[in-house]
Scaffold this motif. Structure first.
Motif, mmCIF file in Angstrom:
data_model
loop_
_atom_site.group_PDB
_atom_site.id
_atom_site.type_symbol
_atom_site.label_atom_id
_atom_site.label_comp_id
_atom_site.label_asym_id
_atom_site.label_seq_id
_atom_site.Cartn_x
_atom_site.Cartn_y
_atom_site.Cartn_z
ATOM 1 N N GLU A 135 -6.169 -0.786 3.619
ATOM 2 C CA GLU A 135 -6.617 0.476 3.007
ATOM 3 C C GLU A 135 -7.128 1.474 4.042
ATOM 4 O O GLU A 135 -7.584 2.555 3.703
ATOM 5 C CB GLU A 135 -7.697 0.186 1.976
ATOM 6 C CG GLU A 135 -7.156 -0.580 0.774
ATOM 7 C CD GLU A 135 -8.185 -0.737 -0.325
ATOM 8 O OE1 GLU A 135 -9.358 -0.985 -0.010
ATOM 9 O OE2 GLU A 135 -7.808 -0.594 -1.507
ATOM 10 N N ILE A 187 -7.453 -6.804 3.290
ATOM 11 C CA ILE A 187 -7.399 -5.704 2.333
ATOM 12 C C ILE A 187 -8.042 -4.457 2.928
ATOM 13 O O ILE A 187 -7.518 -3.347 2.813
ATOM 14 C CB ILE A 187 -8.100 -6.085 1.011
ATOM 15 C CG1 ILE A 187 -7.327 -7.200 0.303
ATOM 16 C CG2 ILE A 187 -8.216 -4.873 0.087
ATOM 17 C CD1 ILE A 187 -8.054 -7.793 -0.886
ATOM 18 N N ILE A 218 -4.725 -11.105 -2.390
ATOM 19 C CA ILE A 218 -5.446 -11.605 -3.559
ATOM 20 C C ILE A 218 -4.513 -12.620 -4.209
ATOM 21 O O ILE A 218 -3.343 -12.317 -4.462
ATOM 22 C CB ILE A 218 -5.818 -10.476 -4.542
ATOM 23 C CG1 ILE A 218 -6.821 -9.515 -3.881
ATOM 24 C CG2 ILE A 218 -6.405 -11.051 -5.824
ATOM 25 C CD1 ILE A 218 -7.222 -8.349 -4.774
ATOM 26 N N GLN A 235 0.829 -1.209 0.000
ATOM 27 C CA GLN A 235 0.000 0.000 0.000
ATOM 28 C C GLN A 235 0.862 1.257 0.000
ATOM 29 O O GLN A 235 0.533 2.250 -0.674
ATOM 30 C CB GLN A 235 -0.923 -0.011 1.228
ATOM 31 C CG GLN A 235 -1.761 1.246 1.422
ATOM 32 C CD GLN A 235 -2.856 1.428 0.381
ATOM 33 O OE1 GLN A 235 -2.872 0.751 -0.642
ATOM 34 N NE2 GLN A 235 -3.768 2.353 0.638
ATOM 35 N N GLU A 250 -5.866 -2.962 -5.052
ATOM 36 C CA GLU A 250 -6.499 -4.155 -5.608
ATOM 37 C C GLU A 250 -5.974 -4.466 -7.008
ATOM 38 O O GLU A 250 -5.805 -5.634 -7.366
ATOM 39 C CB GLU A 250 -8.027 -3.977 -5.655
ATOM 40 C CG GLU A 250 -8.687 -4.063 -4.294
ATOM 41 C CD GLU A 250 -8.760 -2.696 -3.627
ATOM 42 O OE1 GLU A 250 -8.052 -1.768 -4.082
ATOM 43 O OE2 GLU A 250 -9.521 -2.563 -2.659
ATOM 44 N N ASP A 251 -5.708 -3.425 -7.809
ATOM 45 C CA ASP A 251 -5.143 -3.643 -9.142
ATOM 46 C C ASP A 251 -3.809 -4.386 -9.049
ATOM 47 O O ASP A 251 -3.552 -5.333 -9.808
ATOM 48 C CB ASP A 251 -4.911 -2.309 -9.855
ATOM 49 C CG ASP A 251 -6.198 -1.620 -10.266
ATOM 50 O OD1 ASP A 251 -7.210 -2.307 -10.462
ATOM 51 O OD2 ASP A 251 -6.182 -0.373 -10.378
ATOM 52 N N ALA A 299 -9.728 -13.686 -2.645
ATOM 53 C CA ALA A 299 -9.329 -12.481 -1.905
ATOM 54 C C ALA A 299 -9.525 -12.711 -0.408
ATOM 55 O O ALA A 299 -10.502 -13.339 0.015
ATOM 56 C CB ALA A 299 -10.166 -11.280 -2.349
ATOM 57 N N HIS A 329 -4.336 -8.031 -7.691
ATOM 58 C CA HIS A 329 -4.973 -8.886 -8.698
ATOM 59 C C HIS A 329 -3.984 -9.229 -9.811
ATOM 60 O O HIS A 329 -3.947 -10.374 -10.309
ATOM 61 C CB HIS A 329 -6.205 -8.191 -9.273
ATOM 62 C CG HIS A 329 -7.229 -9.138 -9.816
ATOM 63 N ND1 HIS A 329 -6.993 -9.918 -10.928
ATOM 64 C CD2 HIS A 329 -8.484 -9.452 -9.401
ATOM 65 C CE1 HIS A 329 -8.062 -10.657 -11.174
ATOM 66 N NE2 HIS A 329 -8.988 -10.398 -10.264
ATOM 67 N N LEU A 349 -13.046 -14.481 -6.177
ATOM 68 C CA LEU A 349 -13.190 -13.326 -7.056
ATOM 69 C C LEU A 349 -13.453 -13.735 -8.497
ATOM 70 O O LEU A 349 -14.186 -13.075 -9.230
ATOM 71 C CB LEU A 349 -11.922 -12.458 -7.023
ATOM 72 C CG LEU A 349 -11.600 -11.678 -5.770
ATOM 73 C CD1 LEU A 349 -10.371 -10.807 -6.017
ATOM 74 C CD2 LEU A 349 -12.773 -10.819 -5.332
ATOM 75 N N SER A 374 -4.672 1.000 -8.267
ATOM 76 C CA SER A 374 -5.058 0.844 -6.870
ATOM 77 C C SER A 374 -4.351 -0.360 -6.251
ATOM 78 O O SER A 374 -3.723 -1.158 -6.946
ATOM 79 C CB SER A 374 -6.565 0.639 -6.767
ATOM 80 O OG SER A 374 -6.925 -0.614 -7.346
ATOM 81 N N SER A 412 -10.485 -10.508 2.012
ATOM 82 C CA SER A 412 -11.038 -9.153 1.993
ATOM 83 C C SER A 412 -10.850 -8.394 3.301
ATOM 84 O O SER A 412 -10.666 -7.171 3.293
ATOM 85 C CB SER A 412 -12.530 -9.208 1.646
ATOM 86 O OG SER A 412 -12.715 -9.770 0.370
#
Length: 370
Positions: A366, A362, A312, A55, A71-72, A357, A75, A345, A69, A359
């Motif tokens: 964030e 995550i 992820i 992050q 998540e991008d 994920a 993933h 996902l 991001s 979650s």
């Protein structure tokens, strides 16, 4: 605006108003010591806090204009063959390079003190095969650069760094100061970060390297026990003030204004980083109870460490990280999904594996509280 290159002041500075900073110095040192106490309580910080490092790479790179991001990035690591735009792929690679540079620094600092040559190696890693790769990665600049709106000339620059003949002398002075003792280590880190960015020794990537230097210099000074203190979130939230404080140093010599801003950043980020680390530790301890109850597997801890390392992940990435045999690993993933510990996902098709994920982790990473 004058285009006369900035002339860095010689360190150490002899006109800091130390008395005015005493309350902030005390508060910042207390808060970062409390944060380091949390770090010391983490059995394996590189596993548990890996998402926070990613992050930080996302946010620091975003200050420089990337759009990807967290998540991008996660993933993409789980499924590098996924079809995405070249722009997003380039942004993700910049973020991955940032994280790799930080990990490289940690390894190098186990062999030698932080120094200009180490920073040059980080810069090579940062710009490898991404935007800026044509701007001499790892090489101290030999041309005059400047900061201005895109497409504008040097006459319209908001900042003109030192002329090339001055850069090496300024860096040598910077490195000597890095290895010296100051009245307070946090004030010294503040000065080192600003001075590095004002010297602007590389043709590109100076801001990102400057932000990396915060945890690295805190670690090198013994302020924190592992180089995991991330400040970019505060700097992004206060971006206009951040740049204004740096400009005030270059234009007016206002080091006290910068130091006050930096100490406030340390205070707020120590609290925020500490909360996230405690939330992660709490989640990890919860998983140590929940996962064995769900899976009844001898591999429970390996599975937990794997989902904390990559929040992820594909089935194959989980198998690789955990070291669990494929059949047992697939069974564990199925059970964790059925009990909503992890979420599916993307269901695999053909040669493409399932993508899962974690979650809750995550969300903590964030900044969302459980």
């Amino acid at each position: 605006m004058s285009v006369h290159p900035y002339e860095p002041e010689t360190l150490p500075l002899d006109r800091i108003d130390w008395v005015s900073h005493i309350p902030s110095i005390g508060e910042a040192n207390r808060k970062i010591a409390r944060y380091d106490g949390i770090l010391r309580s983490v059995v394996n910080p590189r596993v548990l806090l890996a998402p926070i490092m990613t992050q930080e790479a996302v946010v620091s790179s975003r200050i420089e204009g990337t759009q990807a991001s967290l998540e991008d990035v996660l993933h993409y690591e789980a499924d590098p063959k996924e079809e995405i735009s070249q722009t997003k792929r380039d942004d993700i690679q910049e973020i991955l390079n940032y994280r790799k540079a930080m990990m490289t620094a940690v390894g190098l600092m186990g062999e030698r003190p932080l120094c200009i040559n180490t920073i040059r190696e980080l810069h090579r890693t940062l710009l490898f095969s991404v935007r800026g790769q044509d701007k001499e990665p790892g090489e101290i600049r030999r041309i005059q650069n400047y900061i201005a709106p895109y497409g504008r000339s040097i006459e319209e620059a908001t900042f003109v760094p030192p002329a090339p003949p001055m850069v090496w002398d300024a860096l040598t002075n910077w490195e000597n100061y890095l290895h010296s003792k100051e009245k307070d280590a946090l004030v010294q880190v503040a000065i080192l970060k600003a001075q590095f960015e004002l010297i602007h020794p590389f043709r590109d990537g100076n801001g990102r390297i400057g932000r990396m230097l915060v945890p690295l210099t805190l670690f090198s000074k013994g302020v924190i026990s592992t180089p995991m203190f991330y400040i970019s979130a505060y700097l992004e939230r206060h971006r206009e003030v951040y740049y204004a404080r740096l400009r005030a140093v270059s234009e007016d010599g206002d080091w006290d204004g910068w130091i006050a801003f930096f100490l406030r950043a340390i205070c707020e980020q120590a609290d925020e980083n500490g909360r996230r680390a405690l939330d992660i530790i709490s989640l990890y301890n919860e998983m140590k109870q929940v996962v064995p109850e769900i899976t009844h597997s001898q591999y429970s801890i390996q599975a937990i460490d794997a989902i904390f390392s990559h929040t992820i992940f594909s089935t194959s990435l989980f198998i690789r990280d955990s070291g669990i045999q494929r059949e047992s690993g697939a069974k564990i993933l199925r059970e964790l999904e059925e009990n909503d510990v992890i979420q599916l996902l993307q269901r695999g098709k053909g040669s493409k594996p399932n993508i899962y994920a974690f979650s809750r982790l995550i969300a903590i990473t964030e900044g969302n509280r459980l």
